[in-house]
Design a protein around this motif. Structure first.
Motif, PDB file in Angstrom:
ATOM      1  N   MET A 229      32.545  72.677 -37.612  1.00  0.00           N
ATOM      2  CA  MET A 229      31.098  72.480 -38.152  1.00  0.00           C
ATOM      3  C   MET A 229      30.941  73.454 -39.183  1.00  0.00           C
ATOM      4  O   MET A 229      31.115  74.367 -38.912  1.00  0.00           O
ATOM      5  CB  MET A 229      30.430  72.477 -36.735  1.00  0.00           C
TER       6      MET A 229
ATOM      7  N   SER B 266      23.691  73.117 -21.284  1.00  0.00           N
ATOM      8  CA  SER B 266      23.094  73.854 -22.294  1.00  0.00           C
ATOM      9  C   SER B 266      21.635  74.434 -22.043  1.00  0.00           C
ATOM     10  O   SER B 266      21.198  75.161 -22.814  1.00  0.00           O
ATOM     11  CB  SER B 266      23.212  73.139 -23.507  1.00  0.00           C
TER      12      SER B 266
ATOM     13  N   ILE C 163      19.410  77.495 -24.868  1.00  0.00           N
ATOM     14  CA  ILE C 163      20.649  77.369 -24.959  1.00  0.00           C
ATOM     15  C   ILE C 163      21.415  78.845 -24.771  1.00  0.00           C
ATOM     16  O   ILE C 163      21.292  79.640 -25.294  1.00  0.00           O
ATOM     17  CB  ILE C 163      21.144  76.921 -26.236  1.00  0.00           C
TER      18      ILE C 163
ATOM     19  N   LYS D 267      28.903  82.552 -21.998  1.00  0.00           N
ATOM     20  CA  LYS D 267      29.408  81.807 -20.759  1.00  0.00           C
ATOM     21  C   LYS D 267      30.948  82.222 -20.741  1.00  0.00           C
ATOM     22  O   LYS D 267      31.574  81.674 -19.816  1.00  0.00           O
ATOM     23  CB  LYS D 267      29.076  80.321 -20.613  1.00  0.00           C
TER      24      LYS D 267
ATOM     25  N   LYS E 162      38.131  78.267 -24.222  1.00  0.00           N
ATOM     26  CA  LYS E 162      37.972  77.861 -25.653  1.00  0.00           C
ATOM     27  C   LYS E 162      36.324  77.448 -25.606  1.00  0.00           C
ATOM     28  O   LYS E 162      35.910  76.831 -25.003  1.00  0.00           O
ATOM     29  CB  LYS E 162      38.565  76.701 -26.036  1.00  0.00           C
ATOM     30  N   VAL E 163      35.848  78.498 -26.782  1.00  0.00           N
ATOM     31  CA  VAL E 163      34.295  78.027 -26.927  1.00  0.00           C
ATOM     32  C   VAL E 163      33.961  77.799 -28.312  1.00  0.00           C
ATOM     33  O   VAL E 163      34.644  78.292 -29.270  1.00  0.00           O
ATOM     34  CB  VAL E 163      33.531  79.128 -26.355  1.00  0.00           C
ATOM     35  N   LEU E 164      32.983  77.015 -28.384  1.00  0.00           N
ATOM     36  CA  LEU E 164      32.667  76.570 -30.122  1.00  0.00           C
ATOM     37  C   LEU E 164      31.777  77.953 -30.491  1.00  0.00           C
ATOM     38  O   LEU E 164      30.897  78.583 -29.932  1.00  0.00           O
ATOM     39  CB  LEU E 164      31.671  75.497 -29.807  1.00  0.00           C
TER      40      LEU E 164
ATOM     41  N   LEU F 265      30.503  80.302 -34.166  1.00  0.00           N
ATOM     42  CA  LEU F 265      30.322  80.820 -35.594  1.00  0.00           C
ATOM     43  C   LEU F 265      31.003  81.605 -36.109  1.00  0.00           C
ATOM     44  O   LEU F 265      31.513  82.698 -35.187  1.00  0.00           O
ATOM     45  CB  LEU F 265      28.839  81.002 -35.827  1.00  0.00           C
TER      46      LEU F 265
ATOM     47  N   GLU G 232      24.424  86.994 -38.580  1.00  0.00           N
ATOM     48  CA  GLU G 232      24.645  86.569 -37.399  1.00  0.00           C
ATOM     49  C   GLU G 232      25.701  87.580 -36.513  1.00  0.00           C
ATOM     50  O   GLU G 232      25.404  87.803 -35.332  1.00  0.00           O
ATOM     51  CB  GLU G 232      25.109  85.146 -37.042  1.00  0.00           C
TER      52      GLU G 232
ATOM     53  N   HIS H 252      29.829  80.973 -41.731  1.00  0.00           N
ATOM     54  CA  HIS H 252      28.965  79.798 -41.082  1.00  0.00           C
ATOM     55  C   HIS H 252      29.453  78.596 -40.788  1.00  0.00           C
ATOM     56  O   HIS H 252      29.132  77.446 -40.804  1.00  0.00           O
ATOM     57  CB  HIS H 252      27.696  79.650 -42.069  1.00  0.00           C
ATOM     58  N   MET H 253      30.916  78.789 -40.407  1.00  0.00           N
ATOM     59  CA  MET H 253      31.753  77.714 -39.922  1.00  0.00           C
ATOM     60  C   MET H 253      31.789  77.623 -38.329  1.00  0.00           C
ATOM     61  O   MET H 253      32.234  79.092 -37.970  1.00  0.00           O
ATOM     62  CB  MET H 253      33.139  77.483 -40.466  1.00  0.00           C
ATOM     63  N   ARG H 254      31.727  76.702 -37.717  1.00  0.00           N
ATOM     64  CA  ARG H 254      31.601  76.809 -36.319  1.00  0.00           C
ATOM     65  C   ARG H 254      32.982  76.026 -35.611  1.00  0.00           C
ATOM     66  O   ARG H 254      33.145  74.971 -36.382  1.00  0.00           O
ATOM     67  CB  ARG H 254      30.273  76.344 -35.631  1.00  0.00           C
ATOM     68  N   ALA H 255      33.589  76.707 -35.015  1.00  0.00           N
ATOM     69  CA  ALA H 255      34.970  75.846 -34.433  1.00  0.00           C
ATOM     70  C   ALA H 255      35.340  76.650 -33.034  1.00  0.00           C
ATOM     71  O   ALA H 255      34.797  77.610 -32.620  1.00  0.00           O
ATOM     72  CB  ALA H 255      36.048  76.063 -35.428  1.00  0.00           C
ATOM     73  N   SER H 256      36.319  75.824 -32.427  1.00  0.00           N
ATOM     74  CA  SER H 256      36.763  76.547 -31.276  1.00  0.00           C
ATOM     75  C   SER H 256      37.605  77.890 -31.348  1.00  0.00           C
ATOM     76  O   SER H 256      38.104  77.993 -32.181  1.00  0.00           O
ATOM     77  CB  SER H 256      37.763  75.359 -30.671  1.00  0.00           C
TER      78      SER H 256
END
Ligand code: SF4
Ligand code: SF4
Lengths: 185, 616
Positions: free
Chosen positions: A35, A157, B2, B8, B14-16, B18, B45, B179-183
């Motif tokens: 993303m 969330s 959020i 968490k 595995k979390v999403l 940035l 960030e 600024h890429m979000r991934a697992s």
């Protein structure tokens, strides 16, 4: 299987939350999303976009004609991002429809544009819930995004009262989608 | 609210994430103990997350006054044995370059990571410099991750390289990586590390007198050649083989992602050498790749940094492949890579026809947020200048949201160069022309680099009106605090430092504090300050619209009473709040989703017909 989404809206509408929701749901489905987010100067004054891809894509960058889905939280942002859709792309955009119909379908060169009157679906001013209604509609339009996973994302969330409201709106969007979109496979 | 994914998270999960958050997580998992930053997109960030979560492993974190100070503080902590880190955007490294270059000579104590984020395509920056050049210039090791997972995982190697060779390590990303979000698969958090290091024993290194520096330079060159053949860090680099071919691509960072996507989408055979260590270039794997391929395309953003090195390598080896890249115009020198530019570079190398590239849509022009104090300030200042017959005055702006005043209809910026330059460049113009010049600088930028400039302007007899636009935050990058805000750091309370006292201490006598949201008062202040000689300062105070957004969301919205509205369009054409729009029938209306409820448009100076009112 691969897929691509652009979410477009203005600051404060929850574009990034929507991108995270789609990505998280895809992750639950083991579809390995990437993303992109926009921060800083390019975020000022309104327009915010976020792109999501899955299925082996390493880079989230979407170019003209790449996206399968465009989710427009605001009419003007949906229109100005229409170029990103591929030839069979689907736009799910928030708009006040002329006769206040819940959903209006426009067909433009093979692209399907669903205009969702979020206020009319919510039964009141939906400004805080547009992203949830459209997410619900997307779940109805996109069989890779199960509604149950969207519910899970929301409950994990947000706090319980916000969750409850969001899930209600999500389901309204989903039902509108199920009702309107014939025979989704 | 959020919960951030990382809160968490636990080991193996595995979390999403940035890219920047993953770097912060990597620091927490690798015993980072001390961090400092001056925020700058696209690096902010990392600090934002450490501010929230540094306590998880006992990391001390601070927002410093500028990048140079942040660098020096972190260096001090490293000399004291702490694993330390500092984060900045590319132009921030220009500010910190002075200590950076010499600290590579002196060596360090605890491992030290210097994270720098470049901004190809200039999404949020004033230039497109390639900070990898700094690694070369300083002879510093450099590591480049490509994905959020690597952003986290490579932190470990960065600390290890830093400690093994006693040098700070440049950790370089770009916008699309940060600024890429991934697992990301999480590891375990590790308590802050302190190694034994005695500054007193190091004084022959840490006092950079020429006699010491001569010896240190030669030691440094030696360290870099050892690192080039060090197998301990070979897992930073890898060769990926797609099919069977003697054609290859060498790449790193964000470009790697574009390369793999391009190779897949073209369905061709290709060998890819992905470098994670990009200074020095790892010798063994590069030599192997040069021998195994007849043609090689180097894909990288901005300058031909890798390409130049690879060409030199090939020449020394004497038997290597034909190299393509920017120097022979296979790849563009401008902007970030995208799937089209990479595919075309590959096509050229393979002697195929290139595809027509659709120019990416230009991003819509940015503007102040609805409810922004700057809109109100510039609307009023512009009117005041016009009324006073001073519309021709040179207006020097600075780095921050307020530089958006360059655009119509505000048009109140003629110059913007670098942090603090509004005052110094402005005073240069004033001295050179004998004319009065206006400067606009934000509070955070003033603390960063404006104080020295203001002192110098007063001392040199410049004739200036300096506006300090005080929105109580570092707005552009994500609402980080400024030295003016009270703060609690590691349980200790610090009182904010008074902006007024500093301005006076710079030697300014004419100082007025005004309210950005009170147009009448601001107007009067500007009109009277324009009459002063020497340096006058107006502090225009108004909180950034993004602070306490929740609270403001509850504020009354405004609406246009159609019967009273004459459709003069002043609110749209001259005030230009994005929430105020005209519908297809010509009626002016306010979009309640965008309206921040600041009420400025209801002011008689914006709507002379008093047609804008609170929604009932
Ligand atoms: S972030 Fe704050 S200071 Fe910047 S444009 Fe928006 S309201 Fe203005
Ligand atoms: S009150 Fe007026 S000026 Fe302020 S945000 Fe709303 S429309 Fe814009």
């Amino acid at each position: 299987m691969t897929g691509s989404y652009r979410i477009a809206g203005v600051g404060g509408q929850g574009v990034i939350t929507m991108g995270k929701a789609i990505s998280t749901i895809l992750m639950m489905e083991k579809l390995d999303p990437v993303m992109s987010e926009i921060h800083g100067l390019s975020q000022r004054g309104g327009s915010v976009v976020s792109d999501v891809k899955f299925g082996g894509a390493r880079s989230p960058i979407l170019m003209e004609g790449d996206a399968e889905f465009l989710i427009g939280l605001k009419t003007s942002e949906a229109i100005s991002n229409m170029y990103i859709l591929n030839s069979e792309g689907i736009c799910i955009g928030n708009r006040i429809n002329p006769g206040r119909e819940e959903v209006v379908l426009d067909l433009v060169d093979g692209k399907k544009i669903y205009w969702i009157d979020c206020d009319s679906i919510a039964g009141h001013d939906a400004s805080g819930s547009v992203n949830m209604i459209l997410l619900g509609f997307l779940c109805a339009a996109d069989n890779r995004m199960p509604i149950e996973s969207a519910v899970d994302f929301i409950s994990s969330s947000f706090g319980s009262s916000v969750s409850e409201k969001n899930i209600k709106m999500l389901k309204k969007g989903y039902e509108a989608g199920k009702k309107f979109i014939p025979d989704q496979n | 609210m959020i919960l951030s994914e990382e809160q968490k998270g636990e080991k193996g999960k595995k979390v999403l994430m940035l890219g920047n958050e993953a770097i912060a997580r990597g620091l927490l998992e690798n015993g980072n103990a001390f961090s400092a930053t001056y925020p700058g997109t696209p690096s902010s960030e990392v600090g934002n997350m450490l501010e929230r979560e540094g306590k998880k492993n006992g990391t001390y974190f601070q927002y410093s006054i500028n990048e140079k100070v942040a660098y020096e503080i972190a260096y001090g902590a490293s000399l004291s044995g702490l694993r330390s880190s500092v984060f900045m955007k590319h132009v921030g490294l220009n500010v910190a370059s002075d200590p950076f270059v010499t600290s590579v000579y002196t060596g360090i104590g605890g491992g030290m990571i210097v994270m720098v984020a470049d901004d190809p395509s200039m999404f949020s920056s004033q230039n497109e410099q390639d900070s990898r050049r700094y690694a070369d210039l300083a002879h510093a090791p450099m590591i480049e991750p490509s994905t959020p997972q690597e952003c986290k995982d490579f932190v470990r190697y960065a600390f290890e390289v830093s400690e093994k060779y006693s040098v700070p390590v440049l950790y370089r990303t770009s916008t699309r990586v940060s600024h890429m979000r991934a697992s990301v698969e999480l590891g375990e958090i590790r308590n802050a590390v302190r190694v034994h290091n005695d500054v007193k024993e190091m004084r022959g290194n840490t006092t950079s007198l020429p006699s010491n520096a001569r010896r240190l330079k030669s030691e440094l060159l030696h360290k870099m050649s050892s690192l080039g053949v060090d197998q301990d860090f070979s897992s930073l680099n890898r060769i990926e083989k797609y099919g069977n071919t003697r054609t290859g691509i060498i790449t790193s960072g964000s470009s790697y992602n574009q390369v793999v996507d391009a190779v897949f989408s073209m369905g061709i055979d290709m060998n890819v050498l992905k470098l994670g260590l990009t200074n020095p270039i790892p010798q063994e794997i590069t030599e192997k790749f040069l021998k195994e391929n007849d043609q090689i395309l180097v894909v990288e953003e901005l300058d031909p940094y890798l390409e130049t090195k690879i060409r030199a390598y090939r020449d020394i080896l004497g038997n290597g492949a034909v190299i393509h890249g920017k120097l022979d115009r296979h790849m563009p020198w401008l902007y970030e890579m995208n799937p089209h530019t990479v595919r075309n570079g590959i096509r050229m190398m393979l002697g195929q026809e290139v595809e027509k590239i659709s120019t990416p849509k230009p991003a819509s022009r940015p503007d102040f947020c609805p409810g922004c104090p700057h809109r109100s300030s510039f609307y009023t200042i512009k009117r005041a200048l016009k009324l006073a017959g001073k519309s021709n005055m040179v207006l020097a702006s600075d780095i921050g949201c307020y530089s958006l005043s360059y655009y119509e209809p505000y048009s109140t910026a003629d110059i913007m160069l670098d942090m603090g330059a509004s005052i110094s460049v402005g005073s240069g113009i004033s001295i050179a022309t004998g004319e009065k010049v206006a400067a606009f600088i934000g509070d955070s930028t003033f603390y960063h680099s404006g104080i020295t400039a203001l002192t110098n302007a007063v001392r040199s007899g410049a004739n200036m009106l300096v506006f300090i636009l005080d929105n109580s935050t570092t707005a552009m990058t994500g609402q980080e605090p400024t030295p003016e805000n009270d703060a609690v750091v590691n349980g200790m309370e610090f009182k904010g430092i008074s902006l007024e006292n500093i301005i006076r201490a710079c030697g300014v006598e004419n100082l007025t504090i005004a309210n950005s949201f009170n147009q009448k008062e601001l107007m009067k202040t500007v009109m009277s300050s324009l009459k002063n000689d020497g340096v006058s300062v107006i502090v225009s105070k108004g909180e950034c619209a993004l602070i306490d957004r929740k609270e403001k969301a509850a504020r009354e919205k405004y609406m246009v009473v159609t019967e009273k509205c004459s459709v003069c369009r002043n609110c749209i054409d001259n005030f230009h709040c994005p929430a105020i729009q005209q519908d297809s029938e010509g009626h002016i209306f306010i979009d309640p989703v965008q309206c921040d409820g600041c009420g400025m448009c209801s002011d008689i100076y914006v709507c002379p017909f008093k047609a804008i009112e609170v929604v009932q």
